[in-house]
Design an enzyme around this catalytic site. Structure first.
Site: not given
Ligand code: SAJ
Length: 431
Positions: A217, A271
């Site tokens: 991720k 993010c």
């Protein structure tokens, strides 16, 4: 595993989703509308009340009708009382993992959520962490649960890291069609989670360990941050050589194995600015490329400021007498999210130097009511977010409202500089 596995097959496994934000609420809705009984646990009482009345607190296409369907079916309800999520078969944790001031990870929200779950879960529960976390976090959280419950991870409960890959604005489509990774502390854990999510996931699914999943991720978003930084460095070079970097990128990307990203005023959101730090933070001084990319991206609002001041110089307008209208505060087009927004960084970078800064963003409250309203009597317009509305403005009409016609494009919204304007754009070395 037999019990819960059968419960998942028959959609009778009882679920709890902990954290009802940008990811948690859509995830809870998807599971509820796939047939599971879901209780959403959320500490913000006002959010709980809104959700139970079928009104979403986040802006996302389709969310209102899908939430209404889930609540009216009786399969989704929200609560801020941990007692109401006692003895659930499945717990899905979707809480934020921000950075501290010093760019180290702040896992306090995650630890608090895991402790809440540990206090109410039962033997045989499956615990899924969707949050983006530093590598090795899931196994640490499994130890935390063991300490609180006395249960044995992998035997008495199952634990998985299952990161989201959804793009705000397309969340519901991407939750279904994107591929998905399930990183288990044991293979059985990963298998169980994969079976659970296939209730709505139509994309490819992959199983691995929790630590590999955590690294994957972070690699995904670090890959994007570094490649955006490369594009931004190309934009700086375009100003050196007097070329239009966007024309050059389009031509370079005709190469079958080249995919140069899009330069702009910076990288925002919760993010991309954060995840590279979660990946490299234990090694304080190494990994220069990843850290330098962050510095390049964080420096882009200053390039926009330089372009603005160059434009002011061409008309001998001192900054301290200049009124600037910034179009867009959100971190990306057609979003209301201003977290880590480069547009906000740009406003902060100029407000001490110019006479007045006005802002207009159709998705953000507290800004001017319209483009015209924000631009009346101003000297410069700066496009800082690529909202669709800014792609079709009538610059002739807007120009007639402005005192000086300076236009700075931070998001490659303007393809052809409008007549009568002093135009400068990030990467537009040809203007
Ligand atoms: N940006 C550029 N140039 C580019 C691409 C993006 O400057 O070529 C800028 C955008 O303007 C924005 C920032 O980067 O300011 C990030 O935008 P983004 O759309 O690329 O990515 P995010 O932040 O929306 O990433 C989201 C994240 N998911 C959620 O927020 C729920 C992330 O975890 C996902 O991995 C990502 O979408 C995705 O694409 O899947």
């Amino acid at each position: 595993m037999k019990g819960i596995s059968k419960g998942i097959d028959d959609r009778i496994a009882e679920m709890a989703v902990v954290g009802l934000g940008y990811i948690g609420l859509p995830t809870a809705i998807m599971f509820a509308n796939s047939g599971f009984n879901v209780i959403g646990y959320e500490i913000r009482k006002e959010v709980v009340d809104r959700i139970n009345s079928g009104r979403a607190h986040i802006v996302e296409p389709e969310i209102d009708e899908l939430l209404k369907k889930a609540v009216e079916s009786g399969r989704l309800k929200a609560t801020s009382n941990p007692e109401e999520i006692k003895n659930r078969d499945v717990y899905v944790i979707c809480v934020q993992t921000p950075l501290n001031e010093d760019k180290t990870p702040n896992l306090s929200y995650l630890e608090s959520a895991v402790k809440t779950v540990a206090k109410v879960m039962k033997k045989g529960s499956l615990v899924v962490i969707e949050s983006t976390v530093p590598p090795l976090t899931t196994v640490k959280m499994a130890r935390l649960i063991e300490d609180i419950t006395g249960l044995k991870a992998g035997e008495d409960f199952y634990m998985v890291h299952a990161p989201e890959r959804v793009m705000p604005g397309r969340i519901f489509k991407e939750l279904v069609y994107n591929s998905r990774i399930f990183g288990g502390i044991t293979p059985e854990s990963a298998e169980l989670a994969e079976k659970l999510y296939r209730a709505f996931v139509k994309g490819q699914t992959f199983k691995t360990s929790s630590t590999v999943s955590e690294v994957v991720k972070l690699m995904e978003n670090t890959f994007r941050d570094v490649n955006i930084a490369l594009a931004n460095e190309f934009a700086h070079l375009a100003h050196q050589y007097g070329v239009n970097v966007f024309e050059a990128i389009d031509l370079a990307n005709t190469h079958p194995r080249v995919n140069i990203h899009t330069p702009g005023i910076g990288v925002g959101g919760h993010c991309l600015p954060k995840d590279p730090h979660l990946l490299v933070w234990p090694a304080k001084d190494d990994f220069g490329l990843i850290r330098l990319a962050r510095e390049i991206n964080d420096g882009m609002p200053l390039l926009a400021k330089d372009l603005l001041f160059e434009a002011l110089k061409t008309v001998n307008l001192p900054p301290e007498r200049t009124v600037v209208a910034v179009l867009g505060l959100a971190y990306k087009g057609d979003s209301d999210d201003t977290r880590n927004s480069p547009a906000k960084a740009f406003v902060e970078a100029i407000e001490g130097d110019v006479k007045e800064v006005r802002t207009y963003d159709p998705f953000v409250e507290g800004t001017h009511g319209s483009v015209e309203d924000a631009l009346k009597g101003t000297d410069a317009a700066v496009i800082a977010t690529d909202h669709s509305e800014f792609r079709s403005l009538n610059w002739e009409r807007i120009g007639s409202l402005m005192r000086t016609r300076i236009l700075i494009d931070g998001r490659h919204v303007i393809k052809e500089p409008p007549e009568g304007f002093i135009f400068k754009g990030i990467g537009r070395g040809d203007c």
